[in-house]
Write an enzyme that holds these catalytic residues in place. Structure first.
Site, PDB file in Angstrom:
ATOM      1  N   MET A1114     -34.357 -64.419  33.282  1.00  0.00           N
ATOM      2  CA  MET A1114     -35.777 -64.400  32.984  1.00  0.00           C
ATOM      3  C   MET A1114     -36.256 -62.959  32.965  1.00  0.00           C
ATOM      4  SD  MET A1114     -36.788 -67.473  32.542  1.00  0.00           S
ATOM      5  CE  MET A1114     -38.519 -67.069  32.394  1.00  0.00           C
ATOM      6  N   CYS A1115     -36.938 -62.602  31.890  1.00  0.00           N
ATOM      7  CA  CYS A1115     -37.448 -61.240  31.779  1.00  0.00           C
ATOM      8  C   CYS A1115     -38.944 -61.284  32.083  1.00  0.00           C
ATOM      9  CB  CYS A1115     -37.201 -60.736  30.364  1.00  0.00           C
ATOM     10  SG  CYS A1115     -38.061 -59.238  29.960  1.00  0.00           S
ATOM     11  N   MET A1116     -39.284 -61.177  33.353  1.00  0.00           N
ATOM     12  CA  MET A1116     -40.684 -61.199  33.764  1.00  0.00           C
ATOM     13  C   MET A1116     -40.882 -60.122  34.806  1.00  0.00           C
ATOM     14  SD  MET A1116     -41.203 -65.241  34.418  1.00  0.00           S
ATOM     15  CE  MET A1116     -42.889 -65.108  35.040  1.00  0.00           C
TER      16      MET A1116
END
Ligand SMILES: [Zn+2]
Length: 1193
Positions: A1114-1116
């Protein structure tokens, strides 16, 4: 601007109540540094800490970082703790202080907790820090809390408990009885009460208190101006992240420990309470917003929002949320000493202003104890005061709601920024700020005001009107208030022109009296650079090259070509790389002097580089000079400011171009139109729109649906027009009613015209109608003058003033309306005999006898873009007194019946009346032993049905032993109660197919306990919420290792049925997205690691999205050290991950038999994403991400 913000923030921090342990905030030796002391019981002397802003102040508060260091005398553990403080990027001064306080307080008390191996069920916990005086309430835990599926007490989480009281209250009958009593008290006071989450079990939960707007006696005009509807609920959501806290418990928390234990938000919605997801979103969205430097303010809901979430911010939620969060509890402490709301508020404000040094009770001046007189028009429920009653225990939810109503219903009485009561006679329909420049500055920069983008898109002609009025007023030197404090940098004034202007007398008879007669102050001279200018190539070259380039990219300059003195070219510097040649954006042509209206050439940007020239043409440098926008607006005198405003408005595009720009660009924000609108002009435009305190709505223009056009005003553009305080309509109606009765009138009201020269309207729409300064003389006495014939009024209302003088006044050159005159149609009490005078004019001396209804504008549009509809006959006409029907321009005035609301009863239902009204139907009573039975149906005809769970919570526990609540055993089927439909099947996942990891080697008891607690809390939420509404699922029974959770995300159709992901999942028969969440030993101080296990998603390059990157990571930012906050609950984290997957660009599945993601590729993907965005990979990440996996790689 950044520096100003920095100075303001530092000043605020100095005046604020400081977080625990932090003392004496002061400026540092260096310009970009500040210092403070830290002191607690473990120290002999305070230690000095210096915080330095890097790289420099120009990045504050958007992208700066802090460097922290302390003196040599600091104990090593604190020095180490200081050096490890991270996540301070972009934080404001006071936020940094909070972080430092939290870190050092826990470092100083939990110094040896890491290897803590205390017995699992030992009651002795980490609260050995007597100095901190942690409020534990009663320490005796009854047996209830052990009835969960986990061993061990739920207290003693050393690393966090010191700062956030994380231990749930003792969850016993006493706790529940008090909780019920608090909620019942709020319900009895006339509000709807709801709850969400594990309230009775002492977990993260929400209490909601709400009321229909229709019960607050706010006029329809005000509701319209506030973008509210009368059937909307005003909803106060109180979050208790660590379980319910009573009023007494909250009051005993200092500001540091308050924040993690209490969250407050003001919202509105069609239902009396939000769903759990909505509630979580409200709190997380606000957190995200506060991290950004400049945020578009809350406008009315967009169509999307309205569909997706019925809950939304109110027009003043942003200032109110901060206000409640910061001040409600401290103010309640002062209320406990016998002050009323106003006294406690003013005393609090006074104390903050003096750095808290005056905290002794005996030092409080008597004036803070003088009771406040409340306006008679306020309904009882707004005036009611729980603290005024004689109780021993107070309901915090009720107190919070009463305080909210005070500031919501009476929002126009208070400054939106400093929240001080305004000391002014001006009545306005919209809230605004006091006249402190810092308040105006914050109002504009924090985005508390209306969204001008929204106004321009929906009501371009109103914006045109507002700018035109301001322009006329500035031209006539009639402006009295200015956009001071906004740090506007404007073009230097032409001194010759200034001198000619300064010696001219003011137009009109009235010299502004707001400020003492000013002495003219000649503006400074600014350097003019002699340059060569090539208009076609849009380049400037310096002939005498100054050592340093005097401009930067983004600087605005004014170029004058030699020999064409009447033309100014305003433009933005685009590139200085090739200094001494600099490139500029397409310049705007402005004709500088307005000595005569005829010389005015409407400016337009020159077309982009001329195509007629071949690019190879050698430069043609015309001799020219330029000046930089470097005049500080505030340093100008009144004449200078007026001239400067005119110049800035001359550079603005017209409203239609702005509307077009906003329609075409995303984000639709004018600040990105950098080459066309200078920052100063944009700030001015924002100020003009935000400082308008009347409600003006387009009737004509592009809209073709409105039925509310008045007949008899052919070719005049029409606007609905309302002014005055939110209770003005009530006062008017009350005057109408009494006169109608007294004079036995058949027609209670009449209509008449009020005209005024164009240059007065800017002031009128800000101050309302009054007669403190009369332009027209007062031949017929004091009062507001009204004409019976529109022709008479137009004589007063033209742009030339009366008598046709001052022909040099002119339009805003870019106005599409090109207004010639403006006049208002007002409704008056039909008692001309009692007016000051009634012939030839109605001169009305009672302001409450006048209500503005319409504004008519005679315009000469240059284009046919503007539709002024035909002056057709109306079908349904409001009946008027035939003897006193006003004449319009083309015919007798006929007003559509729909425009005048039916006269309803004044609704000053005080609580006694309300009780009588609601007294009969006691629908459902259960249990006995209630001292005061309460009415569960509030008798609100079409009101929401109260949810069963919110009714049930009000009833007492069943007798001992019979309690069959849901806290019997840890595992329970998730709630299948009615909720959104879903095809997800819980507990269907085959765990043997998953890469489960064993207990990691880094596990320690503190982290284990903390994670178990999180898991328990989530399970509570899961059990209490219908599956489809929740959207995530954890099979808690199968969790063997709390450091690794398997979470399934599902039911994305609830977020948006049209998501491509919803279709993809259906096509591939995928019921859930299986995720793995891993924690390392430092949780919650480092974020968890989250990745998708299956199915596989398309990468960005393959047209995927949803924040799922290569390898399923997840790219957060939230999940990196740069975005993580240790107070985030896992519940809100799961919620945000789900929303991220549903956000743009949309996530897509690879489809087919794609198999699972591998462990290594996900970890690589995560590190890569962090590097791309400049986010910090949490320490110990590799150990956690690769550690101990069985299979998968
Ligand atoms: Zn203020």
């Amino acid at each position: 601007m950044p520096r100003k913000q920095w100075v303001a923030d530092l000043k605020k921090a100095q005046g604020d109540v400081l977080p625990l342990g932090v003392l004496d905030v002061r400026a540092g030796d260096d310009d970009n540094a500040f210092e403070f002391d830290f002191f607690d019981g473990s120290l002999r002397n305070p230690i000095k800490i210096t915080a330095m802003i890097l790289p420099d102040l120009s990045d504050y508060p958007s992208s700066h970082e802090y460097m922290l260091f302390c003196g040599d005398d600091a104990p090593p553990r604190l020095a180490t703790a200081i050096s490890t403080i991270s996540g301070t990027a972009r934080k404001a001064v006071f936020e940094l202080l909070d972080i430092v306080s939290a870190t050092l307080t826990s470092a100083s008390t939990a110094n040896d907790s890491d290897g803590d191996t205390e017995m699992p069920d030992s009651q002795q916990d980490s609260h050995n820090d007597e100095d901190l005086d942690v409020e534990d309430g009663d320490d005796v835990y009854d047996s209830d809390h052990e009835a969960f599926g986990f061993d061990g007490p739920r207290d003693s989480i050393p690393s966090v408990s010191d700062t956030n009281l994380s231990r749930p209250n003792s969850i016993n009958r006493h706790f529940r009885a008090r909780l019920r009593q608090d909620l019942r008290t709020a319900k009895e006071a006339g509000f709807k009460v709801g709850h969400l989450g594990g309230l009775l079990d002492g977990y993260n939960s929400f209490v909601t208190i709400s009321i229909r707007m229709s019960k607050l006696a706010i006029s329809d005009e005000a509701l319209q101006a506030w973008h509210m509807a009368s059937n909307d609920y005003l909803i106060l959501i109180i979050q208790y992240p660590n379980g319910y806290k009573t009023n007494e418990e909250l009051q005993s928390c200092d500001s540091l420990r308050l924040a993690p234990n209490l969250g407050i938000r003001v919202c509105t919605g069609k239902k009396y309470k939000p769903t759990l997801q909505e509630a979580i979103k409200v709190f997380t969205a606000a957190k995200k917003q506060s991290q950004r430097d400049s945020v578009p303010p809350a406008g009315p809901p967009t169509a999307d929002e309205a569909v997706e979430f019925s809950l939304r911010d109110t027009f003043i939620s942003r200032p109110l949320n901060g206000f409640l969060q910061e001040r409600l509890v401290p103010i309640l402490r002062w209320r406990a000493t016998g002050m009323d709301w106003r006294g406690a508020e003013s005393w609090y404000a006074e104390m903050v202003g003096t750095s808290g040094s005056k905290s002794k009770l005996d030092g409080i001046p008597d004036r803070h104890y003088v009771p406040e007189e409340l306006p008679a028009t306020l309904p009882g429920i707004v005036k009611a005061d729980h603290y005024g009653g004689n109780h021993t225990e107070y309901s915090f939810p009720l107190l919070a709601m009463q305080f909210t109503l005070r500031h919501f219903v009476r929002c126009t009485d208070f400054c939106l920024v400093c929240h001080r009561q305004l000391d002014t006679e001006v009545e306005a329909i919209k809230p605004y700020v006091c006249d402190e420049p810092l308040c105006l500055y914050q109002y504009m920069t924090l985005g508390f005001g209306p969204s001008i983008e929204h106004e321009i898109i929906t009501q371009p002609y109103v914006c045109d009107l507002l700018v035109s009025f301001c322009y006329n007023s500035a031209n006539a030197r009639k402006l009295r208030e200015f956009p001071d404090g906004l740090a506007l940098m404007v073009p230097p004034l032409d001194l010759t022109l200034y001198r000619a202007n300064a010696t001219q007398p003011d137009y009109g008879r009235h010299v502004p009296a707001a400020k003492p007669a000013e002495v003219n102050k000649e503006p400074k001279q600014f350097a003019a650079y002699e340059v060569g200018f090539d208009r076609d190539r849009q380049e400037v070259i310096f002939f005498n090259v100054p050592k340093e380039c005097p401009v930067r990219r983004g600087t605005w300059i004014v170029v004058k070509e030699q020999g064409s003195d009447h033309l100014e070219l305003h433009c933005r510097v685009d590139d200085v790389t090739f200094y001494p040649t600099i490139a500029i954006n397409a310049p705007l042509m402005i004709s500088p002097s307005k000595t005569s209206a005829d010389t005015l050439t409407p400016s337009a940007p020159l077309t982009a580089r001329s195509t007629a020239l071949t690019p190879a043409t050698t430069p043609k440098w015309a001799p020219a000079s330029f000046q930089v926008y470097e005049q500080d607006f505030e340093e100008l005198d009144r004449v200078g400011k007026c001239m400067s405003i005119i110049k800035l408005l001359d550079t603005l595009p017209n409203v239609k171009s702005m509307q077009e720009y906003l329609a075409k660009h995303k984000p639709a924000d004018l600040k990105y139109w950098v080459g066309r609108i200078s920052p100063a002009a944009l700030s001015l435009l924002r100020w003009i729109i935000a400082s308008n305190r009347a409600c003006i709505m387009q009737v004509d223009g592009d809209s073709t649906t409105s039925q509310e056009r008045v007949h008899g005003m052919k070719d005049y553009m029409q606007f609905r027009f309302a002014m005055g305080a939110p209770d003005k309509e009530e006062r008017f109606l009350s005057a109408v009613r009494t006169t109608t009765e007294r004079l036995n009138l058949q027609y209670p009201t009449i209509f008449a015209w009020h005209g005024s020269p164009l240059h007065n309207w800017h002031m009128i729409i800000r101050e309302g109608l009054h007669y403190r300064n009369a332009d027209h003389g007062r031949a017929y006495g004091d009062g507001v003058y009204h004409a019976k014939d529109a022709q008479t009024s137009t004589g007063y209302s033209g742009r030339y003033g009366y008598g046709g003088q001052h022909r040099d006044l002119c339009h805003w050159p870019h106005s599409v309306l090109r207004i010639e005159s403006a006049l208002a149609l007002n409704e008056l009490v039909n008692a001309p005999a009692e007016f000051q005078s009634n012939n030839p004019y109605y001169v009305v001396q009672h302001l409450d006898w006048i209500q503005t209804r319409y504004l008519f504008v005679n315009c000469k549009p240059e284009t046919d873009q503007i539709t002024i509809r035909d002056d057709g006959k109306l079908k349904d006409i409001y009946p008027q007194d035939p003897q006193r029907t006003p004449r319009g321009i083309s015919d007798s005035v006929a007003i559509p019946a729909s425009a005048i609301k039916p006269r309803k009863q004044v609704t000053s239902n005080d609580s006694r009346q309300a009780r009588e009204r609601f007294g009969s139907p006691m629908k459902r009573l259960k249990g006995d032993g209630w001292g005061n039975p309460i009415v569960l149906d509030d008798g609100d005809g079409d009101s929401d049905e109260t949810d069963a769970e919110d009714v049930d919570i009000l009833f007492d526990d069943p007798p001992e032993g019979a309690y069959s609540g849901d806290n019997q055993k840890g595992s329970q089927k998730p709630s299948q109660a009615k909720g959104t439909a879903t095809d997800f099947e819980p507990a269907a996942l085959d765990f043997s197919s998953l890469p489960l990891m064993p207990q990691p080697s880094y596990a320690n008891s503190a982290a284990t306990k903390r994670l178990m607690k999180e898991l328990q809390s989530l399970q509570k939420v899961q059990n209490a919420t219908p599956l489809g509404d929740l959207g995530w699922y954890i099979d808690v029974d199968k969790v063997e290792n709390p450091y690794q959770w398997i979470v399934e995300l599902h039911s994305f159709h609830v977020i948006d049925p049209n998501l491509p992901l919803v279709a993809d999942m259906k096509k591939n028969a995928v019921k859930s997205i299986v995720m793995e969440v891993r924690f390392n030993k430092d949780f919650p101080f480092t974020p968890p690691y989250v990745r998708v296990i299956r199915p596989q998603f398309r990468s960005l390059a393959q047209g995927g999205g949803g924040h799922v990157v290569m390898g399923g990571a997840m790219c957060m930012q939230l999940l990196t050290n740069s975005g993580w906050s240790s107070v985030s609950s896992m519940e809100s984290v799961l919620m945000q991950i789900r929303l991220a997957i549903a956000s743009d660009p949309p996530a897509r599945l690879v489809g087919g038999r794609s198999g699972d993601y591998g462990m290594a590729e996900a970890a690589d993907g995560y590190v890569r994403a962090c590097n791309t965005h400049g986010w910090t990979v949490p320490p110990g990440f590799k150990e956690m991400a690769y550690g101990g996996a069985i299979g998968g790689i």
